[in-house]
Scaffold this motif. Sequence first.
Motif, short mmCIF file in Angstrom:
data_model
loop_
_atom_site.label_atom_id
_atom_site.label_comp_id
_atom_site.label_asym_id
_atom_site.label_seq_id
_atom_site.Cartn_x
_atom_site.Cartn_y
_atom_site.Cartn_z
N SER A 163 0.98 2.27 -6.86
CA SER A 163 1.67 1.16 -6.18
C SER A 163 0.71 0.00 -5.93
CB SER A 163 2.27 1.65 -4.86
OG SER A 163 3.17 2.73 -5.08
N LEU A 164 -0.54 0.31 -5.59
CA LEU A 164 -1.52 -0.75 -5.39
C LEU A 164 -1.80 -1.49 -6.69
CD1 LEU A 164 -4.02 1.13 -3.04
CD2 LEU A 164 -2.43 -0.67 -2.40
N LEU A 192 1.05 -3.84 -7.22
CA LEU A 192 0.91 -5.00 -6.33
C LEU A 192 -0.07 -6.01 -6.89
CD1 LEU A 192 0.87 -3.62 -2.67
CD2 LEU A 192 2.43 -5.30 -3.64
N GLN A 193 -1.18 -5.54 -7.46
CA GLN A 193 -2.15 -6.46 -8.01
C GLN A 193 -1.55 -7.27 -9.16
OE1 GLN A 193 -5.37 -4.65 -10.03
NE2 GLN A 193 -6.44 -6.56 -10.44
N GLN A 247 0.82 -9.90 -7.56
CA GLN A 247 0.23 -10.88 -6.66
C GLN A 247 -0.29 -12.09 -7.43
OE1 GLN A 247 0.83 -10.26 -3.11
NE2 GLN A 247 -1.35 -10.03 -2.74
N VAL A 302 -1.83 -8.61 1.62
CA VAL A 302 -0.52 -8.33 1.05
C VAL A 302 0.53 -8.47 2.13
CG1 VAL A 302 0.88 -6.67 -0.21
CG2 VAL A 302 -1.59 -6.74 -0.58
N ASP A 308 6.44 -8.05 0.26
CA ASP A 308 6.12 -7.78 -1.14
C ASP A 308 6.04 -6.29 -1.42
OD1 ASP A 308 6.01 -10.50 -1.56
OD2 ASP A 308 3.84 -10.62 -1.25
N VAL A 309 5.54 -5.52 -0.43
CA VAL A 309 5.47 -4.07 -0.61
C VAL A 309 6.88 -3.46 -0.62
CG1 VAL A 309 4.49 -1.93 0.29
CG2 VAL A 309 3.22 -4.06 0.51
N LEU A 352 8.63 -3.31 -3.89
CA LEU A 352 8.15 -2.38 -4.91
C LEU A 352 9.13 -1.24 -5.18
CD1 LEU A 352 4.38 -1.95 -4.00
CD2 LEU A 352 5.37 -3.35 -5.80
N THR A 378 2.23 3.31 1.00
CA THR A 378 1.43 2.14 0.66
C THR A 378 1.27 1.23 1.87
OG1 THR A 378 2.25 2.29 -1.61
CG2 THR A 378 1.21 0.24 -0.95
#
Length: 579
Positions: free
Chosen positions: A235-236, A239-240, A243, A250, A254-255, A258, A268
């Motif tokens: 998940s990270l 996100l990258q 972004q 963050v 936005d999380v 996901l 997360t």
Amino acid sequence: MTRPPARCFTCQHNRVAWVKPRVDFCYTCLPGGPFPAPACSACGSDAYFSDGLCERCHPGGPDHLGSCRGCLAWGVARTHNRCCWSCRWWTTHYPLGDCTYCQRNTRIGEQGACRLCLTQARMVQRQTGLALHLDDANRLGQQLFLANMALQRRPDARANPTPRRSRIPPAAPAGFRPPTSQQLALLDVAHDPAVVHERALVADSDLIGFCRGLARDHAERHGWSKRQTNDVIRSLRILQVLQDTPTAKVNASDVLALSRYDANVSSTLEVLAEAGLLVDDRISHVERYFAGKTGQLPGPMRAQLEVWLTVMLDGTDKAPRRRPRDPQTTRIHILGIAPILQAWADAGHESLAEITSAQVLAALPAGGSRRNWAEYGLRSLFTVLKGNKLIFTNPTAGMPSTPVNANIPLPLDTAAVRRALNSPDTPTALAVALVAFHALTAQEIQQLKLTDIVDGRLALDGRDIPLAGPVLVRLTAWLDHRATRWPASINPHLFVGIRSAPRLGPVGKQFPWTKTELRPQALREDRILQEIHATGGDIRRICDLFGIGVDAAQRYANTIAHPDLEQPNSSVPRTRPSR
């Protein structure tokens, strides 16, 4: 792969009895039925599915076995898209491509090989004792195998001729600091999920390296599984990719987005919050509901309502001081006053300072619960606005309140309560026992902590409650089950589930009541009703025993000598006089 037959036209639960000839009903819903379903014509099983076959023999049945889509292993059912356990993990961690050794288009690992070729090479390695060599092992083909048959690989200390990436996670970069500025987005473009997944497989940055170590430490403390830890790291990476500034802090919104990429949102959020990299910009359900109900109101009126909403949710320490209200209470107030506010806005009113007492009385509904909600909501609204000096007078001051339609508490079926107490599900049996013997509320059940129970006594809101014997038996069974099922969980709450065990929060509001036909409020009313009849209407004892007010206890005392609740010629034992 054969598609399952259609569902029954009537019940929409069972599959149709036959496809050829076409029958749109199951055997239970056939006209003139129900009819008993025949046994399977292939194996004789009673688990009938369709076309004379059972769930295992029918090609479209849920238990019909076939080959794995990834490694071609036999013995996989339709669930999880015909993938075995290992290939399900490969699907979320490796990209699609052409295998270097068998030329199949499937998930490709770090060595350029699919899982089938890699398993073949490991099998040859165990047989020969030589180092792993993918090219030689797959030159003459591959040996198929059974699905989900995990094999223990022997440790091999010799050098591996095939270059591999180290499995040791990289250390977190020392002194990582997120940038103070962020790149603003020029255009909002919808992301392609397939492209995002492919880029996330190879994404890496200082932020991911920093959070990876925190995620593993957090997972070790909370008893996370390897799959949950890997899901957070994946998940990270996603996100990258999403972004605009990959190493910046963050936003929680936005999380939450996901979820469309099958990411682990809750875990997360916990890791980012622990790392200090989370900007909590989440909007509560009440605020979202408020925005939907007041979006068409004039600006001055909406500004006054926003002041009232802030006071209701957060409280205020300025005179007149108010405590925060429950979000559900605020939502009911909004539900009651929203139609009235919209009617005033349609009539040309720009501010609530223009409203008079006559207009308030004229706008109230004729009766029922809608009138009660509107009265409570308007009284709360104008009281807050008057206290903040946003209106001149309170038009609801001195307005009489409409009596609330109260119902009469009724007893439950004793057989149903006994079945729930003897439920094979240990958390359900314990929750029912706590309510049936001690009349705890559903919210109290949800928020109970392990430290609230000491030496068979429950400390709750200043009350010291000795637990009944049946409750202690079910409490012991639940604690044993919890220690066996989640031995590493550090959740302080008494009740935990699959989602809450690796975290610190409570279970959901419906846990564990979905597995019983009883509702906690009805069960609580039944317990208090039995006590009020056993004590002959002793209100003081009811208040002390269950922690309720005098008005609430009077509602149960009114059932004494009620013709529908009293049996003829039945004596009610009185309480023993105090000495």
